[in-house]
Design an enzyme around this catalytic site. Structure first.
Site, PDB file in Angstrom:
ATOM      1  N   SER A 334      -4.855  -2.731  -1.842  1.00  0.00           N
ATOM      2  CA  SER A 334      -6.078  -1.781  -1.671  1.00  0.00           C
ATOM      3  C   SER A 334      -6.772  -2.310  -2.356  1.00  0.00           C
ATOM      4  CB  SER A 334      -6.015  -0.220  -2.003  1.00  0.00           C
ATOM      5  OG  SER A 334      -4.914  -0.070  -0.771  1.00  0.00           O
ATOM      6  N   CYS A 530      -3.454   8.162  -0.700  1.00  0.00           N
ATOM      7  CA  CYS A 530      -3.352   7.032  -0.937  1.00  0.00           C
ATOM      8  C   CYS A 530      -1.841   7.533  -1.583  1.00  0.00           C
ATOM      9  CB  CYS A 530      -4.148   6.080  -1.119  1.00  0.00           C
ATOM     10  SG  CYS A 530      -3.673   4.385  -1.924  1.00  0.00           S
ATOM     11  N   ASP A 575      -3.434   6.106   3.433  1.00  0.00           N
ATOM     12  CA  ASP A 575      -3.647   4.774   3.192  1.00  0.00           C
ATOM     13  C   ASP A 575      -2.268   4.369   2.742  1.00  0.00           C
ATOM     14  OD1 ASP A 575      -3.483   2.272   3.059  1.00  0.00           O
ATOM     15  OD2 ASP A 575      -5.426   2.062   1.496  1.00  0.00           O
ATOM     16  N   TRP A 577       2.560   3.514   1.907  1.00  0.00           N
ATOM     17  CA  TRP A 577       2.617   2.356   2.453  1.00  0.00           C
ATOM     18  C   TRP A 577       4.577   3.255   1.936  1.00  0.00           C
ATOM     19  CZ3 TRP A 577      -1.107   2.256  -0.994  1.00  0.00           C
ATOM     20  CH2 TRP A 577      -0.125   1.990  -2.853  1.00  0.00           C
TER      21      TRP A 577
END
Length: 577
Positions: A334, A530, A575, A577
């Site tokens: 990012s 995030c 966002d 992961w």
């Protein structure tokens, strides 16, 4: 054979105890039932009471019951005499059994019963389809531009690197600044981009050594489809440039850290000479061996080099690796800056990923990209512990290759008056630093403009070790760019506080449930999350369900529907992961 005999004895003794002890416990109930029907309830009650008391009995007993009472007492006395010796004996058996179990515990290279004795259902052998030709080099040089990419690739220098955490932090977090001023690379706050990274030089060397190809590292690789292959739709791998060197192939093209799939393990079986090793590979790819595959291959993050080390008689051809190893993927990061705030620069942050090696106990492996980046910036890292270069000696800035991502969606609202909630613990705070920098510049450009409230829920382990961007966040809060800053510290001890300590970002969200619900449901606000997908994102989502359910007074199912609507409206963005 000795192990089987010993284990049979242990199983027999332990199994006998498992059967006999419950039988003895049930014996008294059976005797009670029997003699109550023979001698009467009152007589039997007195007999069994005496048998169980420590003091001698003095009341008369019916003659026909004396014999059975004496036998019961003998059983009890005999049982009590044996207790101490049985405890000691059982303790020895347990220790012996534990030692044997430790000696024969399953691992990547060996199994235990019942798997070691089971008939196996193994997958069909994948047909081989690549023919590899290695040609001697002609002296031409190679460059990283040979890496295949559908997106444009930019080669940019690293202009700065800063360690954001203290030396005693559990995770090391670095900030890297890229100089993009001489490129046409552009980005918005919240965007992500790809870093094209290589495999570790040492791992590449170890792998080609194990494949007995170390003397051919500079040879050129040419591929073609085998004429007699039975694979349908066989095609050459697009991520292998024609005529690249073997070194380039393993360094830039193949994901040599990829966890081997069962089809790969099945293919390795036919290239393994030792019978025990063949059997173990068959187990790991079989239906019966699924738990062992999950434990020792998937969860342990085993890789092809680790497997080849573990199974020395396995000697696969180069073509087999090219058929089964996937493309080395670029790693996404990012953007942690705004181009308005840092013209010509691009910031990103990352944790140096470390995890146990799959082949050596106690040895840590670094992530493919984060380990490479950390090594790359080591000499320029601030605070720099190394001596500065001598006069007239200036180190060249290391360069990396990056490419834009086409799926960027994590952007600030078009309407700056819309309130924004940001949730980003740890390195998940990165895009929000870019958001706040951007918002500060927009306010400077539009004096008197209307800007919505901004909330940031940030979390880390320790206030004094890994509180990322602490000074920057205080600056944004002081200037009013950031309206509300809620920080949680999961590992710090809290003493003397009126309220219970808040450990995680989701706890803070629930503590401010009224404000969160008002922003999302009444002020048309946006929420951005995030960071970690496995735990944090799920926990935050659950907290939001609780908030909506509590503040609106609806069932959780209805609250979940409300969140789904926010996602459809692009007002709940992740966002992760």
């Amino acid at each position: 054979m000795a192990f089987l005999q010993i284990s049979t004895v242990l199983v027999s003794r332990i199994s006998l105890e498992l059967v006999v002890e419950p039988w003895i416990d049930g014996l008294w109930a059976a005797l009670t039932k029997h003699f109550m029907s023979v001698g009467g309830k009152e007589e039997m009650s007195g007999t069994l009471t005496a048998a169980s008391d420590a003091s001698p009995r003095t009341d008369p007993v019916a003659p026909e019951l004396l014999h059975i009472e004496s036998q019961v007492e003998l059983l009890r006395l005999d049982n009590s005499r044996k207790k101490d010796s049985e405890v000691l004996e059982q303790s020895a058996v347990n220790k012996e059994s534990s030692a044997l179990a430790a000696d024969f515990e399953s691992s990547l290279t060996r199994s235990g019963p019942p798997l070691s004795q089971a008939s196996l259902n193994i997958p069909a052998l994948p047909p081989e389809y690549l023919q590899v030709c290695l040609q001697e080099p002609l002296g031409q040089e190679e460059s990283q531009t040979s890496v295949t990419s559908v997106d444009p690739v930019f080669h940019v220098p690293i202009s700065k690197a800063v360690q954001l955490t203290t030396k005693d932090a559990i995770k090391t977090t670095l900030l890297v600044e890229l100089d993009i001023s001489k490129t046409n690379f552009s980005y918005q706050p919240g965007d992500a981009f790809n870093v094209i990274c290589p495999n570790s030089d040492s791992e590449v060397q170890d792998l080609v050594q194990r494949l007995q190809l170390a003397d051919r590292l500079e040879h050129r690789v040419f591929l073609k489809i085998k004429a007699d292959t039975k694979k349908k739709g066989a095609a050459l791998p697009q991520h292998v440039p024609e005529g690249c060197s073997l070194r380039f192939l393993f360094t830039w093209c193949l994901e040599i850290r990829a966890v081997p799939k069962k089809a790969f393990l099945r293919a390795l079986v036919d290239h393994t000479g030792d019978g025990a090793e063949r059997r173990r590979l068959q187990e790991l790819c079989s239906r019966q061996g699924a738990p062992d595959y999950n434990r020792f291959v998937r969860d342990a993050r085993a890789c092809v080099l680790g497997l080849l080390r573990a199974f020395p008689s396995c000697r696969p051809p180069l073509g087999l690796l090219l058929e089964h190893l996937p493309k080395l993927q670029p790693r996404p990061y990012s953007c942690a800056s705004s181009s308005l705030f840092h013209p010509g620069k691009l910031h990103f942050i990352f944790n140096i990923v470390e995890f146990p090696s799959d082949s050596a106990a106690g040895i840590l492996r670094r992530g493919v990209c984060t380990g490479w980046l950390a090594t790359l910036v080591e000499s320029m890292l601030q605070p720099n512990t190394r001596a500065p270069p001598a006069d007239g000696e200036e180190a060249l800035a290391p360069q990396i290759s990056i490419s834009p991502r086409t799926t960027n969606f994590f952007h600030l609202p078009n309407d700056p008056s819309a309130p924004v909630i940001m949730v980003g613990p740890g390195a998940g705070v990165a895009p929000f630093i870019g958001f706040l920098q951007h918002r500060e510049k927009l306010r400077e450009q539009h004096l008197g403009g209307r800007f919505g409230a901004t909330w940031l829920f940030f979390g880390c382990r320790h206030k004094d070790r890994d509180y990322l961007f602490r000074e920057e966040l205080r600056h944004f809060l002081k200037c009013g760019i950031l309206t509300h800053l809620k920080v949680s510290f999961s590992r710090d001890a809290r003493v003397g506080e009126e309220e219970a300590p808040v450990k995680y970002v989701q706890d803070h969200i629930q503590r401010h449930s009224k404000q969160v619900a008002r922003v999302l449901l009444h002020e048309n606000g946006y929420i951005y999350v995030c960071g970690d997908a496995k735990n944090m994102a799920k926990d935050v989502n659950d907290a939001l369900v609780e908030v909506i359910s509590k503040e609106v007074g609806v069932e959780k199912l209805e609250a979940m529907r409300t969140l789904a609507t926010l996602k459809e409206e692009k007002r709940y963005l992740q966002d992760i992961w």
